[in-house]
Enzyme design. Structure first.
Site, PDB file in Angstrom:
ATOM      1  N   ASP A 169       0.841  -1.202   0.000  1.00 57.03           N
ATOM      2  CA  ASP A 169       0.000   0.000   0.000  1.00 57.03           C
ATOM      3  C   ASP A 169       0.876   1.252   0.000  1.00 57.03           C
ATOM      4  O   ASP A 169       0.630   2.195   0.743  1.00 57.03           O
ATOM      5  CB  ASP A 169      -0.945   0.002   1.200  1.00 57.03           C
ATOM      6  CG  ASP A 169      -2.059   1.041   1.078  1.00 57.03           C
ATOM      7  OD1 ASP A 169      -2.319   1.508  -0.056  1.00 57.03           O
ATOM      8  OD2 ASP A 169      -2.663   1.388   2.116  1.00 57.03           O
ATOM      9  N   LYS A 180       1.997   4.660  -0.942  1.00 55.65           N
ATOM     10  CA  LYS A 180       1.393   5.877  -1.484  1.00 55.65           C
ATOM     11  C   LYS A 180       1.875   7.045  -0.641  1.00 55.65           C
ATOM     12  O   LYS A 180       2.400   6.853   0.462  1.00 55.65           O
ATOM     13  CB  LYS A 180      -0.131   5.793  -1.492  1.00 55.65           C
ATOM     14  CG  LYS A 180      -0.767   5.526  -0.142  1.00 55.65           C
ATOM     15  CD  LYS A 180      -2.264   5.332  -0.286  1.00 55.65           C
ATOM     16  CE  LYS A 180      -2.916   4.977   1.052  1.00 55.65           C
ATOM     17  NZ  LYS A 180      -4.370   4.763   0.883  1.00 55.65           N
ATOM     18  N   ASN A 235       1.102   7.309   3.007  1.00 58.11           N
ATOM     19  CA  ASN A 235       1.741   6.368   3.925  1.00 58.11           C
ATOM     20  C   ASN A 235       3.236   6.623   4.077  1.00 58.11           C
ATOM     21  O   ASN A 235       3.961   5.773   4.583  1.00 58.11           O
ATOM     22  CB  ASN A 235       1.494   4.923   3.475  1.00 58.11           C
ATOM     23  CG  ASN A 235       0.051   4.508   3.708  1.00 58.11           C
ATOM     24  OD1 ASN A 235      -0.658   5.110   4.509  1.00 58.11           O
ATOM     25  ND2 ASN A 235      -0.374   3.488   3.008  1.00 58.11           N
TER      26      ASN A 235
END
Length: 180
Positions: free
Chosen positions: A47, A49, A52
């Site tokens: 995940d 991105k 994050n």
């Protein structure tokens, strides 16, 4: 836990605009080093991105939110869709079993593009149309952005739809951009 005094990378870019190429190189190197460490331990984040990636008070980058992370060997394919469509490579969006570490290279290419340009490389409002664009054309850079040919080449290499042609972490570290 360390304090992320400057929030996440997306928030920082929205507030301050795109980053100068030299700052991008320094911050992106931190991301590459972090992922190299994780991948050496067979950990995939799944995940990646801008939201994050947290920034401390010195704007050192910290990878966060390991909720989708998994331990997976280099030989095992994944079939699980994780993360955000805007950062996902075409193989994930098409539902094709994929190599998670290679998929993360694509996500890193999206992140680098956002750092350099201040906007997403692809319009994710229509995923089917986005897949077509991903598969059939190289991402373009706004003419007003004065970026080196080396960084543009690296982004194109990371956003390569053909897995056998997509950059690896070692390729990124050995790229002309990092070594110029």
């Amino acid at each position: 836990m360390e304090k992320a005094a400057h929030g996440d990378l997306l928030e920082h870019i929205k507030k301050n605009g795109s980053l100068p190429e030299g700052i991008c190189k320094s911050m992106f190197r931190q991301l590459v080093d972090g992922l190299k460490y994780l991948h050496a331990k067979d950990v995939v984040h799944r995940d990646l991105k801008c939201e994050n990636l947290l920034l401390d008070e010195c704007d050192h980058l910290k990878v966060a939110d390991f909720g989708f992370a998994r331990v997976i060997s280099d030989t095992k394919l994944s079939e699980t869709f994780c993360g955000s469509a805007a950062y996902a490579p075409p193989e994930i969006l098409q539902g094709i079993p994929y190599h998670p570490k290679s998929a993360e290279i694509w996500s890193m290419g999206v992140i680098l593009y956002i750092m350099l340009v201040g906007m997403m490389p692809y319009d994710d409002s229509d995923v089917k149309a986005m897949i077509k664009v991903q598969l059939n054309s190289k991402v373009s850079f706004p003419e007003k952005k004065k970026l080196t040919p080396e960084v543009k080449a690296l982004v194109h290499w990371m956003l390569e739809p053909r897995l056998d042609k997509r950059a690896s972490l070692d390729d990124i570290l050995a790229s002309d951009w990092f070594n110029s």
